[in-house]
Design a protein around this motif. Structure first.
Motif, PDB file in Angstrom:
ATOM      1  N   ASP A  31       0.833  -1.206   0.000  1.00 30.04           N
ATOM      2  CA  ASP A  31       0.000   0.000   0.000  1.00 30.04           C
ATOM      3  C   ASP A  31       0.868   1.257   0.000  1.00 30.04           C
ATOM      4  N   ALA A  32       1.859   1.303   0.875  1.00 29.30           N
ATOM      5  CA  ALA A  32       2.738   2.486   0.937  1.00 29.30           C
ATOM      6  C   ALA A  32       3.474   2.665  -0.394  1.00 29.30           C
ATOM      7  N   THR A  33       3.984   1.569  -0.956  1.00 29.62           N
ATOM      8  CA  THR A  33       4.761   1.646  -2.194  1.00 29.62           C
ATOM      9  C   THR A  33       3.852   1.993  -3.383  1.00 29.62           C
ATOM     10  N   GLY A  34       2.746   1.257  -3.522  1.00 29.30           N
ATOM     11  CA  GLY A  34       1.855   1.468  -4.661  1.00 29.30           C
ATOM     12  C   GLY A  34       1.162   2.825  -4.613  1.00 29.30           C
ATOM     13  N   SER A  35       0.741   3.243  -3.432  1.00 29.11           N
ATOM     14  CA  SER A  35       0.011   4.514  -3.317  1.00 29.11           C
ATOM     15  C   SER A  35       0.912   5.718  -3.575  1.00 29.11           C
ATOM     16  N   THR A  36       2.146   5.690  -3.034  1.00 30.05           N
ATOM     17  CA  THR A  36       3.052   6.819  -3.285  1.00 30.05           C
ATOM     18  C   THR A  36       3.419   6.870  -4.772  1.00 30.05           C
ATOM     19  N   LEU A  37       3.684   5.703  -5.369  1.00 32.07           N
ATOM     20  CA  LEU A  37       4.069   5.686  -6.788  1.00 32.07           C
ATOM     21  C   LEU A  37       2.923   6.160  -7.686  1.00 32.07           C
ATOM     22  N   ALA A  38       1.693   5.729  -7.376  1.00 36.97           N
ATOM     23  CA  ALA A  38       0.556   6.156  -8.196  1.00 36.97           C
ATOM     24  C   ALA A  38       0.374   7.672  -8.124  1.00 36.97           C
ATOM     25  N   LEU A  39       0.496   8.212  -6.918  1.00 43.37           N
ATOM     26  CA  LEU A  39       0.343   9.662  -6.753  1.00 43.37           C
ATOM     27  C   LEU A  39       1.482  10.404  -7.457  1.00 43.37           C
ATOM     28  N   TRP A  40       2.660   9.807  -7.414  1.00 45.54           N
ATOM     29  CA  TRP A  40       3.827  10.386  -8.122  1.00 45.54           C
ATOM     30  C   TRP A  40       3.531  10.493  -9.622  1.00 45.54           C
ATOM     31  N   PRO A  59      10.815  -1.982  -1.779  1.00 41.30           N
ATOM     32  CA  PRO A  59      10.992  -3.392  -1.403  1.00 41.30           C
ATOM     33  C   PRO A  59      11.076  -4.242  -2.669  1.00 41.30           C
ATOM     34  N   SER A  60      11.924  -5.276  -2.661  1.00 42.37           N
ATOM     35  CA  SER A  60      12.145  -6.031  -3.903  1.00 42.37           C
ATOM     36  C   SER A  60      10.879  -6.727  -4.390  1.00 42.37           C
ATOM     37  N   LEU A  61       9.942  -7.014  -3.463  1.00 35.39           N
ATOM     38  CA  LEU A  61       8.651  -7.602  -3.859  1.00 35.39           C
ATOM     39  C   LEU A  61       7.917  -6.730  -4.880  1.00 35.39           C
ATOM     40  N   TYR A  62       8.180  -5.420  -4.819  1.00 33.14           N
ATOM     41  CA  TYR A  62       7.429  -4.476  -5.657  1.00 33.14           C
ATOM     42  C   TYR A  62       8.326  -3.740  -6.647  1.00 33.14           C
ATOM     43  N   ASP A  63       9.539  -4.280  -6.902  1.00 30.54           N
ATOM     44  CA  ASP A  63      10.484  -3.531  -7.727  1.00 30.54           C
ATOM     45  C   ASP A  63      10.084  -3.495  -9.206  1.00 30.54           C
ATOM     46  N   TRP A  64       9.046  -4.259  -9.571  1.00 29.18           N
ATOM     47  CA  TRP A  64       8.575  -4.271 -10.959  1.00 29.18           C
ATOM     48  C   TRP A  64       7.500  -3.209 -11.213  1.00 29.18           C
ATOM     49  N   LEU A  65       7.067  -2.520 -10.154  1.00 33.35           N
ATOM     50  CA  LEU A  65       6.041  -1.486 -10.347  1.00 33.35           C
ATOM     51  C   LEU A  65       6.582  -0.333 -11.188  1.00 33.35           C
ATOM     52  N   GLU A 157      -1.808   0.068 -12.201  1.00 33.83           N
ATOM     53  CA  GLU A 157      -1.071  -1.093 -11.680  1.00 33.83           C
ATOM     54  C   GLU A 157      -0.612  -0.842 -10.252  1.00 33.83           C
ATOM     55  N   CYS A 158      -0.076   0.356 -10.009  1.00 32.06           N
ATOM     56  CA  CYS A 158       0.397   0.698  -8.659  1.00 32.06           C
ATOM     57  C   CYS A 158      -0.770   0.661  -7.673  1.00 32.06           C
ATOM     58  N   LEU A 159      -1.909   1.194  -8.084  1.00 28.88           N
ATOM     59  CA  LEU A 159      -3.053   1.269  -7.160  1.00 28.88           C
ATOM     60  C   LEU A 159      -3.694  -0.090  -6.945  1.00 28.88           C
ATOM     61  N   PHE A 160      -3.707  -0.919  -7.967  1.00 26.33           N
ATOM     62  CA  PHE A 160      -4.271  -2.257  -7.767  1.00 26.33           C
ATOM     63  C   PHE A 160      -3.436  -3.017  -6.736  1.00 26.33           C
ATOM     64  N   VAL A 161      -2.109  -2.891  -6.838  1.00 25.27           N
ATOM     65  CA  VAL A 161      -1.220  -3.542  -5.857  1.00 25.27           C
ATOM     66  C   VAL A 161      -1.472  -2.972  -4.456  1.00 25.27           C
ATOM     67  N   ALA A 162      -1.586  -1.653  -4.356  1.00 28.39           N
ATOM     68  CA  ALA A 162      -1.815  -1.009  -3.058  1.00 28.39           C
ATOM     69  C   ALA A 162      -3.092  -1.541  -2.405  1.00 28.39           C
ATOM     70  N   ILE A 163      -4.152  -1.568  -3.191  1.00 30.56           N
ATOM     71  CA  ILE A 163      -5.458  -1.958  -2.645  1.00 30.56           C
ATOM     72  C   ILE A 163      -5.480  -3.452  -2.327  1.00 30.56           C
ATOM     73  N   SER A 164      -5.051  -4.247  -3.288  1.00 30.30           N
ATOM     74  CA  SER A 164      -5.127  -5.701  -3.121  1.00 30.30           C
ATOM     75  C   SER A 164      -4.290  -6.194  -1.938  1.00 30.30           C
ATOM     76  N   GLU A 198      -0.703 -13.068  -9.805  1.00 34.30           N
ATOM     77  CA  GLU A 198       0.236 -14.196  -9.880  1.00 34.30           C
ATOM     78  C   GLU A 198       1.581 -13.788  -9.270  1.00 34.30           C
ATOM     79  N   ASP A 199       2.056 -12.595  -9.658  1.00 38.94           N
ATOM     80  CA  ASP A 199       3.327 -12.106  -9.096  1.00 38.94           C
ATOM     81  C   ASP A 199       3.234 -11.966  -7.579  1.00 38.94           C
ATOM     82  N   LEU A 200       2.095 -11.483  -7.101  1.00 38.22           N
ATOM     83  CA  LEU A 200       1.975 -11.179  -5.676  1.00 38.22           C
ATOM     84  C   LEU A 200       1.712 -12.405  -4.813  1.00 38.22           C
ATOM     85  N   TYR A 201       0.858 -13.305  -5.288  1.00 39.41           N
ATOM     86  CA  TYR A 201       0.338 -14.346  -4.390  1.00 39.41           C
ATOM     87  C   TYR A 201       0.639 -15.777  -4.834  1.00 39.41           C
TER      88      TYR A 201
END
Ligand code: 5GP
Ligand code: MN
Length: 327
Positions: A31-40, A59-65, A157-164, A198-201
């Motif tokens: 959420d922190a990573t996806g939300s800041t990136l989407a707003l950026w 975080p490396s989990l989200y380095d593809w965002l 994409e960033c926001l879907f990750v944040a929310i999910s 798939e990437d996340l879960y």
């Protein structure tokens, strides 16, 4: 005094600002990573100068965002510009910005806060708080619309990750109709649900898989079966070949056991011991465990960092939990 405002008011305030630094919390999550990136992405689409600052970087989990490679590590990185406006996103309290993050936030003449942690008392000059939102990502969907920016596939994409990630892929009790509506907006704007989930879960590294085994091998449980806990040491990370963020989600295996009401995962930190806390409703782990110990979080997912060795921190936390269970 911090003034509580609406998303529309925050949007008007942001429209008038520039040179914006977006801050996420310590141990940044999806959420922190996806939300800041989407707003950026949205602020850049408006022609503004902006940057995302995360303690420890992406975080490396989200380095593809999209945009993850442009994130500034608040603790170690060099700033591309001197920010005038600070926006904290998904940060429940000033402390959770981290040492350097706090200093940088405080150095900005304009300071805003966007959050969904019920325990947030507000900081900066103005803040938006919706304690019922499953993720800040839900609020960023509305903020982007209020800014008059059309959501593109990168923001989506960033926001879907944040929310999910903050609602357990639409499984947790914080999932509400608005959570689905916000996610639907992301899918309409091009977020690929099958690929992202798939990437996340449904994908994990060897290190994370080994770490899961090691943490579960160390599982302990109270005599009444209501409290489960385990430990995650730096030594375990080394022999599993895992990273710190590989611990995310492992605590759920403790909570999901039949009969367990509260789960604790103790982790080594340079400041002492971080305790991740999870509960099944109606047990409120933020109010009854994290807050009394000086931490914070959500009703069913909270945490605290104690300046003491792991065994002392665990003992103290388990005592507070036992008392809360007796109430
Ligand atoms: P996690 O266990 O996933 O790290 O954190 C769950 C939630 O607990 C986070 O959303 C955050 O709000 C809160 N939290 C985690 N660690 C800390 C901490 O050290 N201090 C405070 N105040 N809150 C924390
Ligand atoms: Mn969040």
């Amino acid at each position: 005094m911090s003034q509580r405002v609406t998303i529309e008011q925050l949007a008007e305030w942001l429209k008038a600002r520039d040179d914006i630094a977006l801050f996420g919390h310590l141990s940044p999550d999806g959420d922190a990573t996806g939300s800041t990136l989407a707003l950026w992405h949205a602020l850049r689409a408006m022609g503004k100068q902006a940057m995302v600052c995360l303690p420890g970087g992406t975080p490396s989990l989200y380095d593809w965002l999209p945009g993850a490679d442009r994130v500034v590590d608040t603790e170690a990185g060099t700033l591309p510009f001197v920010p005038q406006t600070a926006m904290s996103v998904d940060v429940s309290e000033h402390e959770r910005l981290g040492e350097k993050g706090k200093r940088l936030f405080d150095s900005c003449p304009f300071q805003g806060v966007l959050d969904h942690h019920k325990t947030n008392e507000g900081f900066g000059q103005l803040y938006v708080l919706d304690g019922d939102a499953a993720a800040v990502g839900e609020l960023v969907v509305d903020l982007i619309a209020a800014l008059g920016v059309e959501m593109d596939v990168k923001m989506a994409e960033c926001l879907f990750v944040a929310i999910s990630t903050d609602c357990g892929n639409f499984n947790y009790s914080n999932t509400r109709p608005q959570t689905f509506r916000a996610a639907a907006r992301c899918v309409e704007a091009g977020a690929n649900v099958a690929k992202i989930t798939e990437d996340l879960y449904r994908t994990r590294s060897l290190g994370r898989t080994r770490l899961l085994g090691a943490v579960l091998a160390g599982l302990e449980i109270s005599p009444d079966g209501k409290v489960a806990w385990s430990r995650l040491t730096d030594e375990m990370l080394r022999y599993c070949g895992a990273h710190r963020e590989d611990s995310e989600g492992i605590i759920n295996y403790l909570l999901e056991m039949i009969g367990v009401e509260v789960a604790v995962l103790a982790m080594e930190r340079k400041e002492g011991t971080k305790l991740s806390l999870r509960a099944k409703a109606p047990f409120n782990v933020a109010r009854d465990v994290a807050l009394p110990l000086g931490g914070g979080g959500h009703d069913c997912a909270a945490g605290v960092t104690l300046a003491m060795p792991m065994e002392d921190a665990l003992k103290k936390t388990l005592t507070v939990i036992r008392k809360a269970l007796q109430k």
